[in-house]
Design a protein around this motif. Structure first.
Motif, mmCIF file in Angstrom:
data_model
loop_
_atom_site.group_PDB
_atom_site.id
_atom_site.type_symbol
_atom_site.label_atom_id
_atom_site.label_comp_id
_atom_site.label_asym_id
_atom_site.label_seq_id
_atom_site.Cartn_x
_atom_site.Cartn_y
_atom_site.Cartn_z
ATOM 1 N N GLY A 176 31.334 25.378 43.749
ATOM 2 C CA GLY A 176 32.025 24.108 43.541
ATOM 3 C C GLY A 176 33.338 23.967 44.278
ATOM 4 O O GLY A 176 33.846 22.853 44.426
ATOM 5 N N ILE A 177 33.885 25.082 44.779
ATOM 6 C CA ILE A 177 35.173 24.998 45.473
ATOM 7 C C ILE A 177 35.048 24.200 46.758
ATOM 8 O O ILE A 177 35.867 23.325 47.049
ATOM 9 N N VAL A 178 34.015 24.479 47.539
ATOM 10 C CA VAL A 178 33.868 23.782 48.820
ATOM 11 C C VAL A 178 33.654 22.288 48.608
ATOM 12 O O VAL A 178 34.155 21.460 49.385
ATOM 13 N N GLN A 179 32.947 21.919 47.551
ATOM 14 C CA GLN A 179 32.726 20.496 47.283
ATOM 15 C C GLN A 179 34.021 19.809 46.872
ATOM 16 O O GLN A 179 34.276 18.661 47.236
ATOM 17 N N GLU B 153 36.257 14.764 56.757
ATOM 18 C CA GLU B 153 34.866 14.649 57.200
ATOM 19 C C GLU B 153 34.093 15.945 57.017
ATOM 20 O O GLU B 153 32.873 15.931 56.875
ATOM 21 N N ALA B 154 34.801 17.082 57.046
ATOM 22 C CA ALA B 154 34.125 18.373 56.892
ATOM 23 C C ALA B 154 35.025 19.349 56.146
ATOM 24 O O ALA B 154 36.229 19.412 56.387
ATOM 25 N N ALA B 155 34.417 20.113 55.250
ATOM 26 C CA ALA B 155 35.148 21.129 54.491
ATOM 27 C C ALA B 155 34.548 22.497 54.784
ATOM 28 O O ALA B 155 33.328 22.645 54.899
ATOM 29 N N ILE B 156 35.438 23.497 54.903
ATOM 30 C CA ILE B 156 35.019 24.871 55.185
ATOM 31 C C ILE B 156 35.622 25.781 54.126
ATOM 32 O O ILE B 156 36.829 25.741 53.872
ATOM 33 N N PHE B 157 34.782 26.597 53.516
ATOM 34 C CA PHE B 157 35.272 27.554 52.523
ATOM 35 C C PHE B 157 34.727 28.932 52.861
ATOM 36 O O PHE B 157 33.524 29.107 53.041
ATOM 37 N N LEU B 158 35.636 29.901 52.990
ATOM 38 C CA LEU B 158 35.250 31.278 53.278
ATOM 39 C C LEU B 158 35.665 32.176 52.123
ATOM 40 O O LEU B 158 36.767 32.053 51.608
ATOM 41 N N TYR B 159 34.774 33.073 51.720
ATOM 42 C CA TYR B 159 35.196 34.123 50.794
ATOM 43 C C TYR B 159 34.671 35.459 51.291
ATOM 44 O O TYR B 159 33.617 35.544 51.936
ATOM 45 N N GLU B 160 35.435 36.484 50.993
ATOM 46 C CA GLU B 160 35.135 37.816 51.521
ATOM 47 C C GLU B 160 34.105 38.538 50.655
ATOM 48 O O GLU B 160 34.222 38.596 49.436
ATOM 49 N N ASN B 161 33.095 39.095 51.320
ATOM 50 C CA ASN B 161 32.092 39.905 50.644
ATOM 51 C C ASN B 161 32.578 41.341 50.488
ATOM 52 O O ASN B 161 33.570 41.747 51.094
ATOM 53 N N GLU B 162 31.870 42.118 49.686
ATOM 54 C CA GLU B 162 32.246 43.509 49.449
ATOM 55 C C GLU B 162 32.292 44.324 50.726
ATOM 56 O O GLU B 162 33.103 45.235 50.879
ATOM 57 N N ASP B 163 31.390 44.011 51.677
ATOM 58 C CA ASP B 163 31.317 44.783 52.921
ATOM 59 C C ASP B 163 32.310 44.308 53.977
ATOM 60 O O ASP B 163 32.321 44.804 55.109
#
Length: 316
Positions: free
Chosen positions: A238-241, A250-260
Protein backbone atom coordinates in the motif's frame (compact mmCIF):
# COMPACT_ATOMS: atom_id res chain seq x y z
CA UNK A 1 -12.91 -22.64 -21.41
CA UNK A 2 -13.98 -24.01 -18.02
CA UNK A 3 -11.97 -25.29 -15.08
CA UNK A 4 -13.75 -28.63 -15.35
CA UNK A 5 -12.17 -29.21 -18.76
CA UNK A 6 -8.71 -29.01 -17.20
CA UNK A 7 -9.67 -31.35 -14.35
CA UNK A 8 -10.83 -34.16 -16.64
CA UNK A 9 -9.14 -37.49 -15.88
CA UNK A 10 -6.92 -35.94 -13.19
CA UNK A 11 -6.07 -37.59 -9.87
CA UNK A 12 -3.38 -35.36 -8.34
CA UNK A 13 -3.43 -31.56 -8.58
CA UNK A 14 -0.98 -28.89 -7.43
CA UNK A 15 -2.01 -25.25 -7.14
CA UNK A 16 0.45 -22.38 -6.72
CA UNK A 17 0.77 -18.63 -7.12
CA UNK A 18 3.53 -16.07 -7.11
CA UNK A 19 6.13 -15.45 -4.42
CA UNK A 20 5.15 -12.97 -1.68
CA UNK A 21 1.45 -13.70 -2.22
CA UNK A 22 -0.95 -10.75 -2.21
CA UNK A 23 -4.74 -10.64 -2.05
CA UNK A 24 -5.37 -11.70 -5.65
CA UNK A 25 -2.84 -14.53 -5.42
CA UNK A 26 -4.23 -15.84 -2.12
CA UNK A 27 -7.84 -15.39 -3.19
CA UNK A 28 -7.51 -17.07 -6.59
CA UNK A 29 -5.48 -20.05 -5.37
CA UNK A 30 -7.79 -20.68 -2.41
CA UNK A 31 -10.89 -20.29 -4.59
CA UNK A 32 -9.66 -23.03 -6.93
CA UNK A 33 -8.46 -25.18 -4.03
CA UNK A 34 -11.82 -24.95 -2.27
CA UNK A 35 -13.67 -25.69 -5.50
CA UNK A 36 -11.69 -28.88 -6.14
CA UNK A 37 -11.97 -30.05 -2.53
CA UNK A 38 -15.76 -29.64 -2.58
CA UNK A 39 -16.64 -30.95 -6.02
CA UNK A 40 -13.83 -33.47 -6.56
CA UNK A 41 -13.21 -35.13 -3.18
CA UNK A 42 -11.70 -38.08 -5.03
CA UNK A 43 -8.78 -35.92 -6.16
CA UNK A 44 -5.63 -35.25 -4.19
CA UNK A 45 -5.16 -31.48 -4.27
CA UNK A 46 -2.39 -29.48 -2.63
CA UNK A 47 -1.84 -25.72 -2.46
CA UNK A 48 1.76 -24.49 -2.38
CA UNK A 49 2.36 -20.87 -1.36
CA UNK A 50 4.84 -18.94 0.71
CA UNK A 51 3.39 -17.93 4.11
CA UNK A 52 0.45 -15.61 3.52
CA UNK A 53 -0.34 -12.35 5.37
CA UNK A 54 -2.38 -12.89 8.53
CA UNK A 55 -5.22 -10.72 7.15
CA UNK A 56 -6.11 -13.50 4.69
CA UNK A 57 -6.07 -16.40 7.13
CA UNK A 58 -9.83 -16.17 7.75
CA UNK A 59 -10.47 -17.57 4.25
CA UNK A 60 -11.67 -21.17 4.11
CA UNK A 61 -8.84 -23.73 4.20
CA UNK A 62 -6.09 -21.11 4.45
CA UNK A 63 -4.64 -23.39 7.11
CA UNK A 64 -4.18 -26.12 4.49
CA UNK A 65 -1.57 -24.13 2.53
CA UNK A 66 1.70 -26.04 2.28
CA UNK A 67 4.79 -23.82 2.51
CA UNK A 68 7.32 -26.64 2.98
CA UNK A 69 8.15 -27.33 -0.69
CA UNK A 70 9.32 -30.85 0.09
CA UNK A 71 9.86 -33.35 -2.72
CA UNK A 72 6.64 -34.72 -4.22
CA UNK A 73 5.65 -37.29 -6.80
CA UNK A 74 4.85 -35.59 -10.13
CA UNK A 75 1.34 -34.13 -10.25
CA UNK A 76 -1.10 -34.91 -13.05
CA UNK A 77 -1.94 -31.20 -13.27
CA UNK A 78 -0.24 -28.05 -12.02
CA UNK A 79 -2.40 -24.91 -11.90
CA UNK A 80 -0.50 -21.60 -11.75
CA UNK A 81 -2.57 -18.57 -10.74
CA UNK A 82 -1.73 -14.85 -10.83
CA UNK A 83 1.78 -15.63 -12.03
CA UNK A 84 3.33 -13.85 -15.03
CA UNK A 85 6.16 -16.35 -15.58
CA UNK A 86 7.46 -19.57 -14.09
CA UNK A 87 10.24 -17.81 -12.16
CA UNK A 88 7.59 -16.08 -10.07
CA UNK A 89 6.45 -19.47 -8.80
CA UNK A 90 9.50 -19.54 -6.53
CA UNK A 91 10.18 -22.93 -4.96
CA UNK A 92 6.99 -24.37 -6.47
CA UNK A 93 8.53 -24.21 -9.94
CA UNK A 94 9.98 -27.72 -9.44
CA UNK A 95 6.42 -29.09 -9.22
CA UNK A 96 5.53 -27.14 -12.36
CA UNK A 97 8.40 -28.65 -14.35
CA UNK A 98 7.66 -32.18 -13.18
CA UNK A 99 3.88 -32.06 -13.74
CA UNK A 100 2.31 -34.05 -16.57
CA UNK A 101 0.20 -31.03 -17.59
CA UNK A 102 0.24 -27.35 -16.66
CA UNK A 103 -2.47 -24.70 -16.70
CA UNK A 104 -2.05 -20.96 -16.09
CA UNK A 105 -4.72 -18.41 -15.22
CA UNK A 106 -3.44 -14.85 -15.15
CA UNK A 107 -4.06 -11.19 -16.05
CA UNK A 108 -0.48 -9.85 -16.24
CA UNK A 109 0.28 -8.20 -19.58
CA UNK A 110 3.82 -9.60 -19.33
CA UNK A 111 2.60 -13.22 -19.30
CA UNK A 112 4.07 -15.18 -22.21
CA UNK A 113 1.72 -18.19 -22.05
CA UNK A 114 4.30 -20.35 -20.28
CA UNK A 115 2.00 -23.27 -19.43
CA UNK A 116 0.57 -26.04 -21.63
CA UNK A 117 -2.86 -24.43 -21.46
CA UNK A 118 -3.34 -20.75 -20.70
CA UNK A 119 -6.25 -18.50 -19.76
CA UNK A 120 -4.65 -15.05 -19.97
CA UNK A 121 -6.65 -11.83 -20.18
CA UNK A 122 -4.64 -8.68 -19.32
CA UNK A 123 -7.76 -6.53 -19.45
CA UNK A 124 -9.30 -8.40 -16.51
CA UNK A 125 -9.27 -6.64 -13.15
CA UNK A 126 -7.74 -9.61 -11.38
CA UNK A 127 -7.00 -13.30 -11.61
CA UNK A 128 -9.95 -13.80 -9.26
CA UNK A 129 -12.24 -12.28 -11.89
CA UNK A 130 -10.98 -14.90 -14.33
CA UNK A 131 -11.47 -17.70 -11.79
CA UNK A 132 -15.08 -16.55 -11.45
CA UNK A 133 -15.48 -16.96 -15.22
CA UNK A 134 -13.96 -20.45 -15.18
CA UNK A 135 -16.32 -21.86 -12.54
CA UNK A 136 -19.98 -22.69 -13.08
CA UNK A 137 -21.90 -20.01 -11.21
CA UNK A 138 -24.20 -22.46 -9.42
CA UNK A 139 -21.10 -24.11 -7.92
CA UNK A 140 -19.73 -20.97 -6.29
CA UNK A 141 -20.21 -21.42 -2.54
CA UNK A 142 -20.09 -18.61 0.02
CA UNK A 143 -16.53 -19.70 0.95
CA UNK A 144 -15.39 -19.58 -2.67
CA UNK A 145 -17.16 -16.24 -3.12
CA UNK A 146 -15.21 -14.75 -0.20
CA UNK A 147 -11.91 -15.81 -1.78
CA UNK A 148 -12.83 -14.32 -5.15
CA UNK A 149 -14.09 -11.08 -3.60
CA UNK A 150 -10.83 -10.62 -1.65
CA UNK A 151 -8.79 -10.88 -4.84
CA UNK A 152 -10.95 -8.47 -6.78
CA UNK A 153 -10.97 -5.93 -3.94
CA UNK A 154 -7.19 -5.95 -3.60
CA UNK A 155 -6.28 -5.80 -7.28
CA UNK A 156 -8.76 -3.01 -8.00
CA UNK A 157 -7.88 -0.97 -4.92
CA UNK A 158 -11.50 -1.38 -3.76
CA UNK A 159 -12.80 -0.71 -7.29
CA UNK A 160 -10.89 2.55 -7.81
CA UNK A 161 -8.21 1.46 -10.32
CA UNK A 162 -8.73 1.74 -14.07
CA UNK A 163 -8.73 -2.06 -14.41
CA UNK A 164 -12.21 -2.01 -12.81
CA UNK A 165 -14.86 -2.61 -15.47
CA UNK A 166 -18.64 -2.88 -15.49
CA UNK A 167 -18.12 -6.65 -15.58
CA UNK A 168 -15.98 -6.42 -12.45
CA UNK A 169 -18.69 -4.52 -10.62
CA UNK A 170 -21.38 -6.96 -11.75
CA UNK A 171 -19.32 -9.92 -10.52
CA UNK A 172 -18.72 -8.20 -7.18
CA UNK A 173 -22.46 -7.58 -6.88
CA UNK A 174 -23.26 -11.25 -7.47
CA UNK A 175 -20.71 -12.26 -4.85
CA UNK A 176 -22.23 -9.82 -2.36
CA UNK A 177 -25.64 -11.37 -2.96
CA UNK A 178 -24.25 -14.68 -1.69
CA UNK A 179 -24.15 -13.32 1.84
CA UNK A 180 -20.46 -12.58 2.24
CA UNK A 181 -19.53 -9.90 4.79
CA UNK A 182 -18.18 -7.62 2.08
CA UNK A 183 -17.75 -4.49 4.21
CA UNK A 184 -15.77 -6.37 6.85
CA UNK A 185 -13.58 -7.98 4.17
CA UNK A 186 -12.70 -4.54 2.76
CA UNK A 187 -12.05 -3.00 6.16
CA UNK A 188 -10.05 -5.85 7.70
CA UNK A 189 -7.97 -6.85 4.68
CA UNK A 190 -7.48 -3.58 2.80
CA UNK A 191 -7.78 -0.53 5.05
CA UNK A 192 -6.86 -1.71 8.53
CA UNK A 193 -3.14 -1.39 9.32
CA UNK A 194 -1.10 -2.10 12.41
CA UNK A 195 0.53 0.74 14.34
CA UNK A 196 3.91 -0.40 12.97
CA UNK A 197 2.62 -0.34 9.40
CA UNK A 198 1.34 3.19 9.81
CA UNK A 199 4.69 4.31 11.21
CA UNK A 200 6.72 2.88 8.30
CA UNK A 201 4.22 4.41 5.86
CA UNK A 202 4.74 7.76 7.55
CA UNK A 203 8.51 7.37 7.34
CA UNK A 204 8.33 6.45 3.65
CA UNK A 205 6.21 9.54 2.94
CA UNK A 206 8.50 11.84 4.94
CA UNK A 207 11.57 10.49 3.10
CA UNK A 208 9.95 10.63 -0.36
CA UNK A 209 11.37 12.78 -3.15
CA UNK A 210 9.84 14.43 -6.19
CA UNK A 211 11.46 14.19 -9.62
CA UNK A 212 10.69 15.44 -13.13
CA UNK A 213 8.99 18.65 -12.01
CA UNK A 214 6.74 16.79 -9.61
CA UNK A 215 5.55 14.19 -12.11
CA UNK A 216 7.44 11.37 -10.44
CA UNK A 217 7.69 10.50 -6.73
CA UNK A 218 9.92 7.92 -5.07
CA UNK A 219 10.81 6.53 -1.66
CA UNK A 220 13.23 3.91 -0.34
CA UNK A 221 12.98 1.76 2.80
CA UNK A 222 16.14 0.01 3.99
CA UNK A 223 16.56 -3.18 6.03
CA UNK A 224 17.63 -1.07 8.99
CA UNK A 225 14.41 0.96 8.84
CA UNK A 226 12.32 -2.21 8.60
CA UNK A 227 14.06 -3.55 11.70
CA UNK A 228 13.58 -0.24 13.50
CA UNK A 229 9.83 -0.24 12.88
CA UNK A 230 9.55 -4.03 13.31
CA UNK A 231 7.96 -4.70 9.94
CA UNK A 232 8.41 -7.32 7.23
CA UNK A 233 8.12 -6.90 3.43
CA UNK A 234 4.50 -8.08 3.55
CA UNK A 235 3.70 -5.10 5.79
CA UNK A 236 4.79 -2.58 3.13
CA UNK A 237 1.74 -3.24 0.96
CA UNK A 238 0.00 0.00 0.00
CA UNK A 239 2.93 2.39 0.35
CA UNK A 240 3.53 2.73 -3.38
CA UNK A 241 -0.16 3.38 -4.01
CA UNK A 242 -0.19 6.11 -1.37
CA UNK A 243 2.80 7.71 -3.10
CA UNK A 244 0.98 7.60 -6.44
CA UNK A 245 -2.03 9.37 -4.91
CA UNK A 246 0.09 12.55 -4.63
CA UNK A 247 -1.34 15.44 -6.66
CA UNK A 248 0.15 15.88 -10.17
CA UNK A 249 2.20 12.65 -9.92
CA UNK A 250 2.21 10.45 -13.04
CA UNK A 251 4.45 7.67 -11.70
CA UNK A 252 5.41 6.42 -8.24
CA UNK A 253 8.47 4.33 -7.39
CA UNK A 254 8.94 2.45 -4.13
CA UNK A 255 12.07 0.46 -3.28
CA UNK A 256 12.65 -1.71 -0.25
CA UNK A 257 15.72 -3.72 0.60
CA UNK A 258 15.59 -7.51 0.63
CA UNK A 259 17.55 -9.69 3.05
CA UNK A 260 20.17 -10.45 0.38
CA UNK A 261 20.80 -6.74 -0.29
CA UNK A 262 18.82 -6.60 -3.53
CA UNK A 263 15.85 -4.24 -3.85
CA UNK A 264 12.21 -4.92 -4.62
CA UNK A 265 10.93 -2.17 -6.87
CA UNK A 266 7.22 -1.43 -7.11
CA UNK A 267 5.72 1.10 -9.51
CA UNK A 268 2.30 2.66 -9.99
CA UNK A 269 1.14 4.93 -12.79
CA UNK A 270 -1.69 7.40 -13.24
CA UNK A 271 -1.97 6.43 -16.89
CA UNK A 272 0.65 8.22 -18.99
CA UNK A 273 3.49 5.88 -17.99
CA UNK A 274 3.51 2.15 -18.84
CA UNK A 275 5.27 0.82 -15.76
CA UNK A 276 5.05 -2.79 -16.98
CA UNK A 277 7.45 -1.95 -19.82
CA UNK A 278 9.89 -0.35 -17.38
CA UNK A 279 9.81 -3.22 -14.88
CA UNK A 280 10.12 -5.84 -17.64
CA UNK A 281 13.41 -4.24 -18.63
CA UNK A 282 14.65 -5.09 -15.12
CA UNK A 283 13.47 -8.69 -15.31
CA UNK A 284 10.11 -8.06 -13.68
CA UNK A 285 6.62 -7.46 -15.04
CA UNK A 286 3.06 -6.63 -14.22
CA UNK A 287 0.38 -4.34 -15.60
CA UNK A 288 0.44 -1.01 -17.42
CA UNK A 289 -0.37 0.86 -14.21
CA UNK A 290 1.11 -1.51 -11.60
CA UNK A 291 4.32 -3.50 -11.90
CA UNK A 292 7.40 -4.61 -10.03
CA UNK A 293 10.82 -6.25 -10.17
CA UNK A 294 13.67 -7.41 -7.96
CA UNK A 295 16.85 -5.53 -8.84
CA UNK A 296 20.47 -5.96 -7.77
CA UNK A 297 22.60 -2.91 -7.11
CA UNK A 298 22.84 0.38 -5.24
CA UNK A 299 19.46 1.87 -4.33
CA UNK A 300 20.34 5.38 -5.48
CA UNK A 301 21.61 4.13 -8.84
CA UNK A 302 18.57 1.89 -9.30
CA UNK A 303 16.27 4.82 -8.57
CA UNK A 304 18.14 7.12 -10.96
CA UNK A 305 17.79 4.55 -13.74
CA UNK A 306 14.06 4.07 -13.21
CA UNK A 307 13.44 7.83 -13.08
CA UNK A 308 15.23 8.17 -16.45
CA UNK A 309 12.97 5.44 -17.85
CA UNK A 310 9.92 7.36 -16.64
CA UNK A 311 11.27 10.57 -18.17
CA UNK A 312 11.71 8.92 -21.57
CA UNK A 313 8.05 7.91 -21.62
CA UNK A 314 6.83 11.30 -20.48
CA UNK A 315 8.82 13.00 -23.25
CA UNK A 316 7.22 10.89 -25.99
Amino acid sequence: MKLEEQLYDVKRVAIAGHVKPDGDCVGSTLAVYNYIRKYHPEMEVELHLEPIPNIFKFLANADKIDSSYIEKEPYDLFIALDCGDEKRLGNAVKYFHAAKRTFCVDHHISNQNFADANYIFPEASSTCELVYELIDKEKITKEIAECIYVGIVHDTGVFQYSCTSAKTMNIAGRLMEMGIDFSRIVDKTYYEKTYEQNRILGQALVDSQLFLDGKCIASIVTKEEMEKYQVLPKHLEGIVQQLRATKDVEAAIFLYENEDGSFKASMRSSGKVDVAVIMMSYGGGGHIRAAGATIEGNAKEILEGIVKDVEKQLLK
